[in-house]
Scaffold this active site. Structure first.
Site, PDB file in Angstrom:
ATOM      1  N   LYS A  14     -27.599  31.459 -19.063  1.00 28.50           N
ATOM      2  CA  LYS A  14     -27.162  31.220 -20.447  1.00 28.50           C
ATOM      3  C   LYS A  14     -27.579  32.374 -21.372  1.00 28.50           C
ATOM      4  O   LYS A  14     -26.781  32.847 -22.163  1.00 28.50           O
ATOM      5  CB  LYS A  14     -27.763  29.908 -20.992  1.00 28.50           C
ATOM      6  CG  LYS A  14     -27.324  28.664 -20.229  1.00 28.50           C
ATOM      7  CD  LYS A  14     -27.779  27.381 -20.927  1.00 28.50           C
ATOM      8  CE  LYS A  14     -29.281  27.196 -20.985  1.00 28.50           C
ATOM      9  NZ  LYS A  14     -29.917  26.974 -19.665  1.00 28.50           N
ATOM     10  N   ARG A  90     -28.833  19.459 -25.295  1.00 26.07           N
ATOM     11  CA  ARG A  90     -29.300  19.131 -23.950  1.00 26.07           C
ATOM     12  C   ARG A  90     -29.252  17.637 -23.682  1.00 26.07           C
ATOM     13  O   ARG A  90     -29.596  17.201 -22.591  1.00 26.07           O
ATOM     14  CB  ARG A  90     -30.730  19.613 -23.775  1.00 26.07           C
ATOM     15  CG  ARG A  90     -30.829  21.014 -23.146  1.00 26.07           C
ATOM     16  CD  ARG A  90     -32.285  21.421 -23.207  1.00 26.07           C
ATOM     17  NE  ARG A  90     -32.706  22.285 -22.148  1.00 26.07           N
ATOM     18  CZ  ARG A  90     -32.886  23.595 -22.284  1.00 26.07           C
ATOM     19  NH1 ARG A  90     -32.600  24.197 -23.413  1.00 26.07           N
ATOM     20  NH2 ARG A  90     -33.356  24.312 -21.282  1.00 26.07           N
ATOM     21  N   ARG A 129     -37.652  35.472 -12.151  1.00 25.18           N
ATOM     22  CA  ARG A 129     -37.871  35.730 -13.581  1.00 25.18           C
ATOM     23  C   ARG A 129     -39.339  35.519 -13.953  1.00 25.18           C
ATOM     24  O   ARG A 129     -39.915  36.282 -14.727  1.00 25.18           O
ATOM     25  CB  ARG A 129     -36.974  34.807 -14.415  1.00 25.18           C
ATOM     26  CG  ARG A 129     -37.064  35.062 -15.915  1.00 25.18           C
ATOM     27  CD  ARG A 129     -36.035  34.261 -16.698  1.00 25.18           C
ATOM     28  NE  ARG A 129     -36.263  32.834 -16.596  1.00 25.18           N
ATOM     29  CZ  ARG A 129     -35.432  31.909 -17.089  1.00 25.18           C
ATOM     30  NH1 ARG A 129     -34.321  32.268 -17.688  1.00 25.18           N
ATOM     31  NH2 ARG A 129     -35.705  30.628 -16.973  1.00 25.18           N
ATOM     32  N   ARG A 135     -43.036  34.410 -17.702  1.00 18.97           N
ATOM     33  CA  ARG A 135     -42.698  33.204 -18.478  1.00 18.97           C
ATOM     34  C   ARG A 135     -43.407  31.982 -17.883  1.00 18.97           C
ATOM     35  O   ARG A 135     -43.283  31.690 -16.690  1.00 18.97           O
ATOM     36  CB  ARG A 135     -41.174  33.034 -18.477  1.00 18.97           C
ATOM     37  CG  ARG A 135     -40.736  31.947 -19.412  1.00 18.97           C
ATOM     38  CD  ARG A 135     -39.237  31.936 -19.567  1.00 18.97           C
ATOM     39  NE  ARG A 135     -38.806  30.560 -19.664  1.00 18.97           N
ATOM     40  CZ  ARG A 135     -37.598  30.186 -20.007  1.00 18.97           C
ATOM     41  NH1 ARG A 135     -36.683  31.085 -20.276  1.00 18.97           N
ATOM     42  NH2 ARG A 135     -37.285  28.906 -20.064  1.00 18.97           N
ATOM     43  N   ARG A 146     -37.959  20.747 -14.414  1.00 17.64           N
ATOM     44  CA  ARG A 146     -36.873  21.109 -15.334  1.00 17.64           C
ATOM     45  C   ARG A 146     -35.507  20.814 -14.706  1.00 17.64           C
ATOM     46  O   ARG A 146     -34.578  20.377 -15.392  1.00 17.64           O
ATOM     47  CB  ARG A 146     -36.972  22.596 -15.714  1.00 17.64           C
ATOM     48  CG  ARG A 146     -38.120  22.862 -16.708  1.00 17.64           C
ATOM     49  CD  ARG A 146     -38.595  24.289 -16.647  1.00 17.64           C
ATOM     50  NE  ARG A 146     -37.670  25.240 -17.204  1.00 17.64           N
ATOM     51  CZ  ARG A 146     -37.665  26.538 -16.908  1.00 17.64           C
ATOM     52  NH1 ARG A 146     -38.542  27.030 -16.041  1.00 17.64           N
ATOM     53  NH2 ARG A 146     -36.811  27.347 -17.470  1.00 17.64           N
TER      54      ARG A 146
HETATM   55  P1  AMP Z   1     -34.827  27.317 -22.287  1.00 17.67           P
HETATM   56  O1  AMP Z   1     -35.364  28.645 -22.689  1.00 17.67           O
HETATM   57  O2  AMP Z   1     -33.508  27.003 -22.949  1.00 17.67           O
HETATM   58  O3  AMP Z   1     -34.767  27.136 -20.788  1.00 17.67           O
HETATM   59  O4  AMP Z   1     -35.854  26.212 -22.844  1.00 17.67           O
HETATM   60  C1  AMP Z   1     -37.201  26.173 -22.409  1.00 17.67           C
HETATM   61  C2  AMP Z   1     -37.812  24.815 -22.720  1.00 17.67           C
HETATM   62  O5  AMP Z   1     -37.756  24.562 -24.140  1.00 17.67           O
HETATM   63  C3  AMP Z   1     -37.114  23.617 -22.093  1.00 17.67           C
HETATM   64  O6  AMP Z   1     -37.556  23.379 -20.761  1.00 17.67           O
HETATM   65  C4  AMP Z   1     -37.495  22.494 -23.056  1.00 17.67           C
HETATM   66  O7  AMP Z   1     -38.828  22.057 -22.826  1.00 17.67           O
HETATM   67  C5  AMP Z   1     -37.467  23.192 -24.402  1.00 17.67           C
HETATM   68  N1  AMP Z   1     -36.131  23.111 -25.026  1.00 17.67           N
HETATM   69  C6  AMP Z   1     -35.284  24.150 -25.285  1.00 17.67           C
HETATM   70  N2  AMP Z   1     -34.141  23.710 -25.859  1.00 17.67           N
HETATM   71  C7  AMP Z   1     -34.269  22.359 -25.963  1.00 17.67           C
HETATM   72  C8  AMP Z   1     -33.427  21.320 -26.443  1.00 17.67           C
HETATM   73  N3  AMP Z   1     -32.197  21.573 -26.927  1.00 17.67           N
HETATM   74  N4  AMP Z   1     -33.891  20.045 -26.380  1.00 17.67           N
HETATM   75  C9  AMP Z   1     -35.110  19.758 -25.902  1.00 17.67           C
HETATM   76  N5  AMP Z   1     -35.957  20.673 -25.415  1.00 17.67           N
HETATM   77  C10 AMP Z   1     -35.548  21.981 -25.437  1.00 17.67           C
END
Ligand code: AMP
Length: 190
Positions: A14, A90, A129, A135, A146
């Site tokens: 993404k 999400r 990654r 990270r 996740r």
């Molecule tokens: P990402 O970088 O998009 O993979 O997000 C990393 C983490 O941030 C996720 O595993 C969630 O814990 C949190 N997170 C990011 N976006 C959301 C969202 N829209 N709703 C809930 N948690 C989120």
């Protein structure tokens, strides 16, 4: 200008494809994961709350997440011209809130780009990654959580957006540039 949701499992590309879309169209970008990681880095009260969910691989509660997104839209006037939503929504509740937020501002989602990748490849990518970037949630235990959360809470959004005629399925494995070309072909005419 477009309002696009870039949708997919963690590790589906993404962020990478959103970056290309920004370069192509010069539109604003909201990555909710990035917003939260920045709060954690700055050690804000929100960052401290979010960090507890992120390390466990869980989603931040909808109410909080929707508030963060609404604040971001209001404090970034450039988003009025079009936005790439990366990592949001999400959950179905977030998707409904997003439609409402956009509708109130006289806008709507033009398409949902769904990057589809098998779980084994997602795991390999996130482990790589994690090694490259450090990270914190890219470790195998959190990755598995996740993915589980994705399948239970986020994947139902695929059908939700298919039913609205907005979902564009993209094979997200393979060459990054070729995937981007597929995305461009899938976008509605403007
Ligand atoms: P990402 O970088 O998009 O993979 O997000 C990393 C983490 O941030 C996720 O595993 C969630 O814990 C949190 N997170 C990011 N976006 C959301 C969202 N829209 N709703 C809930 N948690 C989120």
């Amino acid at each position: 200008m477009y309002n696009l949701v870039v949708f997919g499992a963690p590790g589906s590309g993404k962020g990478t494809q959103s970056e290309r879309l920004i370069n192509q169209y010069g539109i604003a970008h909201i990555s909710t994961g990035e917003v939260l990681r920045e709060h954690i880095k700055q050690d804000t009260p929100l960052g401290r709350v979010a960090g507890e969910y992120i390390v466990k691989g869980q989603l931040i509660p909808d109410e909080l997440m929707i508030q963060i997104l609404a604040d971001h839209l209001d404090s970034h006037p450039e988003t009025a011209k079009g936005v790439i939503f990366d990592g949001f929504p999400r959950t179905i509740a977030q998707a409904e809130a997003l439609s409402d937020l956009l509708e109130k501002r006289g806008r709507k989602i033009d398409a949902v780009i769904g990057l589809e990748v098998e779980d084994d490849e997602l795991r390999d990518r996130m482990i790589r990654r994690g090694k490259e970037t450090g990270r914190a949630d890219d470790n195998i235990e959190t990755i598995n959580k996740r993915l589980e959360v994705y399948h239970c809470q986020t994947k139902p959004l695929r059908d939700y957006y298919v039913a609205k005629g907005l979902y564009r399925a993209i094979n997200g494995s393979g060459n990054v540039d070729e995937i981007f070309q597929e995305i461009l072909k899938a976008l509605p005419e403007k």
